[in-house]
Write a protein that holds these residues in place. Structure first.
Motif, PDB file in Angstrom:
ATOM      1  N   ARG A 146      36.966  45.501  38.415  1.00 37.03           N
ATOM      2  CA  ARG A 146      37.291  44.062  38.472  1.00 37.03           C
ATOM      3  C   ARG A 146      37.274  43.569  39.920  1.00 37.03           C
ATOM      4  N   GLU A 147      37.761  44.383  40.837  1.00 38.38           N
ATOM      5  CA  GLU A 147      37.746  44.007  42.258  1.00 38.38           C
ATOM      6  C   GLU A 147      36.315  43.904  42.786  1.00 38.38           C
ATOM      7  N   LEU A 148      35.443  44.796  42.357  1.00 38.78           N
ATOM      8  CA  LEU A 148      34.041  44.731  42.765  1.00 38.78           C
ATOM      9  C   LEU A 148      33.396  43.441  42.276  1.00 38.78           C
ATOM     10  N   LYS A 149      33.700  43.065  41.053  1.00 34.75           N
ATOM     11  CA  LYS A 149      33.170  41.808  40.516  1.00 34.75           C
ATOM     12  C   LYS A 149      33.670  40.624  41.340  1.00 34.75           C
ATOM     13  N   ARG A 150      34.961  40.632  41.691  1.00 32.71           N
ATOM     14  CA  ARG A 150      35.509  39.543  42.507  1.00 32.71           C
ATOM     15  C   ARG A 150      34.856  39.485  43.888  1.00 32.71           C
ATOM     16  N   ALA A 151      34.419  40.642  44.397  1.00 31.69           N
ATOM     17  CA  ALA A 151      33.763  40.704  45.705  1.00 31.69           C
ATOM     18  C   ALA A 151      32.316  40.210  45.644  1.00 31.69           C
ATOM     19  N   GLY A 152      31.837  39.878  44.447  1.00 26.88           N
ATOM     20  CA  GLY A 152      30.500  39.340  44.305  1.00 26.88           C
ATOM     21  C   GLY A 152      29.437  40.352  43.930  1.00 26.88           C
ATOM     22  N   LEU A 153      29.849  41.551  43.572  1.00 24.32           N
ATOM     23  CA  LEU A 153      28.905  42.589  43.190  1.00 24.32           C
ATOM     24  C   LEU A 153      28.570  42.468  41.709  1.00 24.32           C
ATOM     25  N   GLY A 154      27.290  42.508  41.381  1.00 22.36           N
ATOM     26  CA  GLY A 154      26.881  42.548  39.984  1.00 22.36           C
ATOM     27  C   GLY A 154      27.162  43.929  39.421  1.00 22.36           C
ATOM     28  N   VAL A 155      27.738  44.003  38.232  1.00 22.49           N
ATOM     29  CA  VAL A 155      28.107  45.282  37.635  1.00 22.49           C
ATOM     30  C   VAL A 155      27.505  45.370  36.237  1.00 22.49           C
ATOM     31  N   LEU A 156      26.737  46.437  36.009  1.00 27.82           N
ATOM     32  CA  LEU A 156      26.230  46.744  34.674  1.00 27.82           C
ATOM     33  C   LEU A 156      26.874  48.054  34.257  1.00 27.82           C
ATOM     34  N   LEU A 157      27.688  47.980  33.221  1.00 27.66           N
ATOM     35  CA  LEU A 157      28.478  49.110  32.758  1.00 27.66           C
ATOM     36  C   LEU A 157      27.899  49.652  31.462  1.00 27.66           C
ATOM     37  N   CYS A 158      27.659  50.939  31.412  1.00 25.25           N
ATOM     38  CA  CYS A 158      27.270  51.615  30.178  1.00 25.25           C
ATOM     39  C   CYS A 158      28.503  52.360  29.692  1.00 25.25           C
ATOM     40  N   GLU A 159      29.037  51.948  28.544  1.00 25.33           N
ATOM     41  CA  GLU A 159      30.290  52.539  28.053  1.00 25.33           C
ATOM     42  C   GLU A 159      30.275  52.524  26.537  1.00 25.33           C
ATOM     43  N   GLN A 160      30.534  53.665  25.927  1.00 20.60           N
ATOM     44  CA  GLN A 160      30.563  53.750  24.471  1.00 20.60           C
ATOM     45  C   GLN A 160      31.916  53.368  23.891  1.00 20.60           C
ATOM     46  N   ASN A 161      32.955  53.438  24.688  1.00 20.41           N
ATOM     47  CA  ASN A 161      34.296  53.131  24.210  1.00 20.41           C
ATOM     48  C   ASN A 161      34.578  51.644  24.412  1.00 20.41           C
ATOM     49  N   LEU A 162      34.597  50.907  23.311  1.00 22.31           N
ATOM     50  CA  LEU A 162      34.784  49.462  23.373  1.00 22.31           C
ATOM     51  C   LEU A 162      36.121  49.083  24.006  1.00 22.31           C
ATOM     52  N   ARG A 163      37.151  49.859  23.748  1.00 24.16           N
ATOM     53  CA  ARG A 163      38.462  49.567  24.327  1.00 24.16           C
ATOM     54  C   ARG A 163      38.394  49.574  25.857  1.00 24.16           C
ATOM     55  N   PHE A 164      37.691  50.550  26.413  1.00 28.54           N
ATOM     56  CA  PHE A 164      37.546  50.623  27.863  1.00 28.54           C
ATOM     57  C   PHE A 164      36.651  49.507  28.384  1.00 28.54           C
ATOM     58  N   ALA A 165      35.560  49.228  27.663  1.00 28.70           N
ATOM     59  CA  ALA A 165      34.642  48.173  28.090  1.00 28.70           C
ATOM     60  C   ALA A 165      35.351  46.825  28.144  1.00 28.70           C
ATOM     61  N   ARG A 166      36.256  46.587  27.201  1.00 29.25           N
ATOM     62  CA  ARG A 166      37.001  45.320  27.184  1.00 29.25           C
ATOM     63  C   ARG A 166      37.828  45.122  28.455  1.00 29.25           C
ATOM     64  N   LEU A 167      38.221  46.211  29.102  1.00 24.83           N
ATOM     65  CA  LEU A 167      39.033  46.102  30.314  1.00 24.83           C
ATOM     66  C   LEU A 167      38.299  45.389  31.442  1.00 24.83           C
ATOM     67  N   VAL A 168      36.957  45.453  31.436  1.00 27.95           N
ATOM     68  CA  VAL A 168      36.211  44.936  32.587  1.00 27.95           C
ATOM     69  C   VAL A 168      35.045  44.009  32.253  1.00 27.95           C
ATOM     70  N   ALA A 169      34.549  44.057  31.023  1.00 30.18           N
ATOM     71  CA  ALA A 169      33.296  43.367  30.711  1.00 30.18           C
ATOM     72  C   ALA A 169      33.493  41.903  30.328  1.00 30.18           C
TER      73      ALA A 169
END
Length: 193
Positions: free
Chosen positions: A137-160
């Motif tokens: 989340r901090e990286l996103k706030r810093a202006g970095l584009g983030v592409l996350l590959c995650e199979q666990n939806l619960r974890f993906a919800r934390l940041v996506a």
């Protein structure tokens, strides 16, 4: 994983085209893609186990890219205070969560414009998952584009903010996390065990 490795030039593209920053990168080598400003954090944490934290960071150092956050060891130690306390520790003597933080930090030393994260929560304790999620989340706030590959939806919800579901190389869904959450049939079909 296959899509991210293909985007980084680590696997051959079977069809289609890949663009980064409006530049077609289909036939680029991985080092050329990294120099363009695309960072990659593999799922298997490939740190240099015999090198210290500082030496691992130096391996990842690249020149600054225009319109990309600029990362230094000091700035990374603000983001990862735990790493700052173990600058001289060899990577092989670190826990899995510490190695994951080091892998992300080393990638950031390349000063990327965007970063590909391949299952960064895999095998991590819940407390470390929260730390890594906060970092993303901090990286996103810093202006970095983030592409996350995650199979666990619960974890993906934390940041996506957005989600795509890929099954057998085919895009099955693309939309916001809210749209995905509002579609239980889709989640049941593609995301349930």
């Amino acid at each position: 994983t296959t899509a991210l490795k293909t985007a980084m030039g680590l696997l051959p593209l079977s069809s289609g085209e890949i663009f980064f920053e409006n530049k077609k990168i289909n036939n680029f080598h991985s080092y050329q893609i990294a120099r363009l400003g695309l960072g990659y954090v593999p799922e298997d944490r490939r740190i240099f186990t015999d090198l210290t934290v500082m030496e691992n960071l130096e391996v990842g150092r690249q020149a600054r890219h225009a319109q990309a956050p600029h990362w230094t060891p000091e700035r990374l130690f603000e983001l990862f205070p735990h790493l700052g306390r173990m600058r001289d520790r060899p990577g092989g003597s670190m826990s899995g969560g510490e190695q994951q933080m080091l892998t992300i930090a080393r990638t950031l030393m390349g000063n990327p414009r965007a970063i590909l994260l391949d299952e960064p929560f895999e095998g991590l304790a819940p407390l470390i998952v929260e730390r890594v999620a906060n970092t993303i989340r901090e990286l996103k706030r810093a202006g970095l584009g983030v592409l996350l590959c995650e199979q666990n939806l619960r974890f993906a919800r934390l940041v996506a903010d957005r989600a795509c579901i890929i099954e057998k190389g085919e895009l099955r869904f693309a939309g916001t996390m809210a749209e995905l959450d509002a579609n239980p049939a889709l989640r049941e079909r593609y995301l349930s065990v």
